[in-house]
Design a protein around this motif. Structure first.
Motif, PDB file in Angstrom:
ATOM      1  N   SER A 117       0.836  -1.204   0.000  1.00  0.00           N
ATOM      2  CA  SER A 117       0.000   0.000   0.000  1.00  0.00           C
ATOM      3  C   SER A 117       0.868   1.250   0.000  1.00  0.00           C
ATOM      4  CB  SER A 117      -0.908   0.025   1.234  1.00  0.00           C
ATOM      5  OG  SER A 117      -1.785   1.130   1.200  1.00  0.00           O
ATOM      6  N   VAL A 292      -3.196   7.893   2.125  1.00  0.00           N
ATOM      7  CA  VAL A 292      -3.721   7.256   0.918  1.00  0.00           C
ATOM      8  C   VAL A 292      -4.312   5.877   1.194  1.00  0.00           C
ATOM      9  CG1 VAL A 292      -3.191   6.512  -1.439  1.00  0.00           C
ATOM     10  CG2 VAL A 292      -2.064   8.536  -0.483  1.00  0.00           C
ATOM     11  N   SER A 294      -3.655   2.992  -0.526  1.00  0.00           N
ATOM     12  CA  SER A 294      -4.040   2.412  -1.816  1.00  0.00           C
ATOM     13  C   SER A 294      -3.968   0.891  -1.796  1.00  0.00           C
ATOM     14  CB  SER A 294      -3.126   2.941  -2.922  1.00  0.00           C
ATOM     15  OG  SER A 294      -1.793   2.521  -2.698  1.00  0.00           O
ATOM     16  N   SER A 295      -4.598   0.279  -2.789  1.00  0.00           N
ATOM     17  CA  SER A 295      -4.542  -1.169  -2.940  1.00  0.00           C
ATOM     18  C   SER A 295      -3.181  -1.572  -3.486  1.00  0.00           C
ATOM     19  CB  SER A 295      -5.629  -1.635  -3.908  1.00  0.00           C
ATOM     20  OG  SER A 295      -5.314  -1.210  -5.233  1.00  0.00           O
ATOM     21  N   GLU A 298      -2.989  -0.643  -7.150  1.00  0.00           N
ATOM     22  CA  GLU A 298      -2.845   0.800  -7.360  1.00  0.00           C
ATOM     23  C   GLU A 298      -1.423   1.252  -7.054  1.00  0.00           C
ATOM     24  OE1 GLU A 298      -7.393   2.288  -6.288  1.00  0.00           O
ATOM     25  OE2 GLU A 298      -5.923   1.974  -4.687  1.00  0.00           O
TER      26      GLU A 298
END
Length: 322
Positions: A117, A292, A294-295, A298
């Motif tokens: 991430s 953030v 994120s995945s 991503e």
């Protein structure tokens, strides 16, 4: 028979990995930070490690491995067993700048790590001493064009975020700026405060206390939008530089081939961690970062796109390794 043996061996390895992932974690987890204590990556790592430790019910300890602009730490993480017990918290520079700046690095940012991430993204602030005659970006541009190379700016070193922000500025201003590399942002900031430099690009976390103390004047921020910590300071885009945007990130990764179940569990842990009040206060409210979470997909896409961005910038600015 040889083919059967290989197939059975592969199956056994897969089963062993699956069992290991199911019992994970059963012992302390180490988080490698490729820079010294006290920096943005280290602060982020320690905050996230504490949250993960609480979430996973196991100790998560930070180990600083500084040196060679992050290369030593990333190489240590790359060589670790992909069992979820060694992780990496890294900022942009060793992941997406080193591979395009140096002729050879001992790791492949895409192939050697499993992105978990992106934790935060942060931008830079262009600051000058309050005694400076430069009060606006047009002032800076005018002086830079009238006296090529006379304006000096400092950074943590060749390839550092502040250096690259300055090179992008010089390209878009079509002016020559004199880069002075230091062995960290602290000595560069000290010389700026002492009047030995014309300006620097530095992080919001570092510059806001000096701005609030009346020692530095903020001129612009480098990201796509203003920062809540300096709401009156315009972006470079607002000041007419439509193609100027440069930000940095800090993210969590694991060695390649770490079981996907572990990656997913760690990602869930980061998602939970960035919602913790103490993390929000330290990294967002006081630090001026954007959280953030994120995945993995991503984050992987971001690393690829940033590699392309810095490859072009390093080439256009003709930046050479030290």
């Amino acid at each position: 028979m040889k083919t059967v043996a290989l197939a059975l061996g592969s199956l056994a390895l897969a089963l062993t990995s699956a069992v290991s992932a199911q019992s994970w974690p059963s012992r302390p987890i180490k988080v490698v930070v490729p820079f010294a204590a006290g920096g943005n990556a280290d602060i982020t790592a320690r905050l996230i490690a504490k949250q993960l430790s609480d979430d996973l019910k196991t100790p998560v300890v930070v180990e600083n491995k500084p040196g060679a602009n992050g290369i030593i730490g990333l190489e240590a993480a790359r060589m670790a067993a992909p069992d979820g017990y060694t992780l990496l918290v890294a900022p942009s520079s060793p992941l997406v700048v080193n591979p395009v700046l140096y002729k050879k690095v001992p790791y492949d940012s895409v192939k050697d790590f499993e992105p978990i991430s992106q934790i935060i993204t942060y931008q830079y602030v262009l600051v000058v001493p309050t005694a400076s005659k430069i009060t606006t970006l047009p002032d800076l541009a005018k002086q830079a064009r009238e006296k090529p190379g006379a304006l000096t700016y400092g950074s943590s070193g060749v390839g550092g975020g502040g250096h690259l922000a300055g090179e992008l500025l010089a390209l878009q201003m079509d002016a020559k700026l004199n880069h002075i590399p230091y062995k960290g942002t602290a000595p560069a900031l000290a010389d700026l405060l002492g009047g030995q430099l014309s300006f620097t690009w530095d992080t919001v976390m570092t510059t806001v206390p000096q701005v609030q103390g009346g020692k530095l004047r903020p001129i612009a921020v480098s990201g796509p939008q203003r920062t809540a910590s300096l709401p009156d300071v315009p972006t470079m885009r607002e000041l007419g530089y439509k193609n100027y945007e440069i930000t940095q990130f800090v993210g969590l990764l694991a060695p390649a081939k770490t079981p996907p179940q572990i990656i997913e569990r760690l990602h869930a842990g980061v998602q939970k961690a960035i919602k913790a009040p103490e993390v929000i206060k330290a990294l967002k409210t006081d630090g001026g970062n954007d959280l953030v979470g994120s995945s993995p997909a991503e984050f992987k896409s971001l690393i690829a796109s940033e590699l392309a961005f810095y490859r072009k910038l390093v080439s256009d600015a003709n930046i050479k390794e030290e």
